[in-house]
Design a protein around this motif. Structure first.
Motif, short mmCIF file in Angstrom:
data_model
loop_
_atom_site.label_atom_id
_atom_site.label_comp_id
_atom_site.label_asym_id
_atom_site.label_seq_id
_atom_site.Cartn_x
_atom_site.Cartn_y
_atom_site.Cartn_z
N SER A 227 0.81 -1.21 0.00
CA SER A 227 0.00 0.00 0.00
C SER A 227 0.84 1.25 0.00
O SER A 227 0.39 2.31 -0.41
N TYR B 199 -5.53 -4.72 3.56
CA TYR B 199 -6.23 -4.61 2.28
C TYR B 199 -6.71 -5.96 1.76
O TYR B 199 -7.79 -6.06 1.17
N TYR C 58 -5.56 4.07 0.99
CA TYR C 58 -4.75 3.88 -0.21
C TYR C 58 -4.51 5.20 -0.93
O TYR C 58 -3.39 5.50 -1.37
#
Length: 374
Positions: free
Chosen positions: A34, A43, A336
């Motif tokens: 990320s 994630y 993100y």
């Protein structure tokens, strides 16, 4: 004889929603890739559908974030519909979007801020600057490769008071330029636009005695000029017609000339680094919660190296959502976007100014607090 202006074609269909559909399984290295060491998000554990939309200024950056986010969160289907800032805010408040992009922060002029608080289960909405880009004053004048414009001259041109390219006010700042004895044709947006709002905010701040229309999202018809639909429409009209001048997100200016704008004793070009500096010299909006990072841009700054005509676009989200799945998806996507990887993608693909390390950390702290109603 004057050549007739060729207007940009107006799209006949609504803007296409950007959609990446989930595919494949988890990625064991998703969290590490990320690019944000401070994120609490895993994630690879995320899955589901996340619907967003709003400011078209973010469209190119959103396309990049979609691709990058799918790499780290392959089981999430994320869509962003670039319907414009106004519709983005409306759909966020109504619950149609889990998060939204907006080129203007929420205010209570139309009860937006209070309505957003109600939509977010009584908690203040999150507003974070996620996309910062210079608004370029683009022009098409044969033989003029560089152009310096003082703030009051920019206002005079778009207010219809400076009408010739060889006006002394332009010539004085450009002694080496071969400026023609030709009419200036200003080009503006035909649609309701956050870019127009940010541009007129600059005009109102630096030359309110010349620019009398105030801060508006829809261009005032009394000033005339030609119109293009969307940023691409303005760029098209200026590209195809000589002696025109307009305003557009610098990342979409193509091969057009981009004027340097007067700041203090210098003229500053519209590049990302110079645009980013305005956040450092501008105050936060007073009276807001800690999760609200809305900024009142200081267009009148005299600070060296600052480009003063800037579009600061925000992501709007809630501190509290009705369900944990939505809270996790929103937390993951925004994490993100503000990560090193997300900011680098937006800089490379959309010409955005990367957020400072300090601002990234502050935003991540806010995002980590997103929860679901108990």
């Amino acid at each position: 004889m004057n050549t007739p202006i060729r207007r940009a074609l107006v799209p006949g269909v609504a803007a296409l929603a950007l959609l990446l559909t989930a595919c494949g399984g988890g990625d064991d290295d998703a969290e590490a890739s990320s690019g944000s060491g401070s994120s609490e998000v895993d994630y690879s554990s995320l899955s589901g559908e996340l619907v967003a939309g709003g400011a078209s200024s973010q469209q190119t950056a959103q396309e990049s974030w979609l691709v990058g986010f799918q790499e780290v969160a392959p089981d999430v289907a994320y869509s962003y519909d670039p319907v414009g800032s106004g519709d983005g805010r409306t759909n966020f408040i109504s619950g149609g979007y889990a998060l939204a992009g907006s080129d203007a922060y929420l205010t209570d002029d139309e009860d937006e801020l209070s309505q957003a608080t109600e939509r977010c289960n009584g908690t203040a909405p999150i507003e974070i600057p996620n996309y910062v880009s210079p608004i370029a004053v683009v022009y098409n004048v044969e033989g003029v490769d560089e152009l310096n414009l003082a703030p009051e001259v920019v206002a005079g041109i778009f207010a219809g008071e400076i009408t010739k390219w060889n006006d002394p006010a332009i010539v004085d700042a450009n002694p080496d330029a071969d400026l023609p004895n030709a009419d200036i044709t200003p080009v503006h947006r035909s649609d309701e636009s956050g870019t127009t709002e940010n541009f007129t905010d600059y005009l109102d701040a630096v030359a309110g005695d010349v620019w009398s229309a105030g801060v508006v999202e829809t261009w005032p018809t009394e000033f005339g000029g030609e119109a293009g639909n969307g940023t691409s429409g303005v760029v098209q009209v200026v590209t195809e017609n000589a002696n025109t001048i307009g305003y557009a997100d610098a990342s979409q200016a193509g091969g057009l000339g981009q004027a340097k704008i007067g700041v203090g004793e210098e003229f500053v070009a519209p590049d990302a680094a110079a645009a980013a500096k305005i956040l450092e010299v501008s105050p936060r909006v007073e009276g807001r919660e800690d999760v609200d990072l809305a900024v009142d841009l200081d267009h009148t700054t005299q600070e060296a190296g600052v480009y003063p005509i800037v579009l600061t676009s925000y992501l709007l989200a809630c501190q509290e959502y009705e369900d944990q799945a939505t809270a996790d998806l929103v937390k993951g996507f925004i994490s993100y976007v503000v990560s090193d990887d997300g900011q680098e993608l937006a800089a490379q693909d959309a010409g955005a100014a990367p957020l400072s390390d300090e601002l990234q950390e502050e935003i991540q702290g806010i995002v980590d607090g997103i929860t679901a109603a108990s």
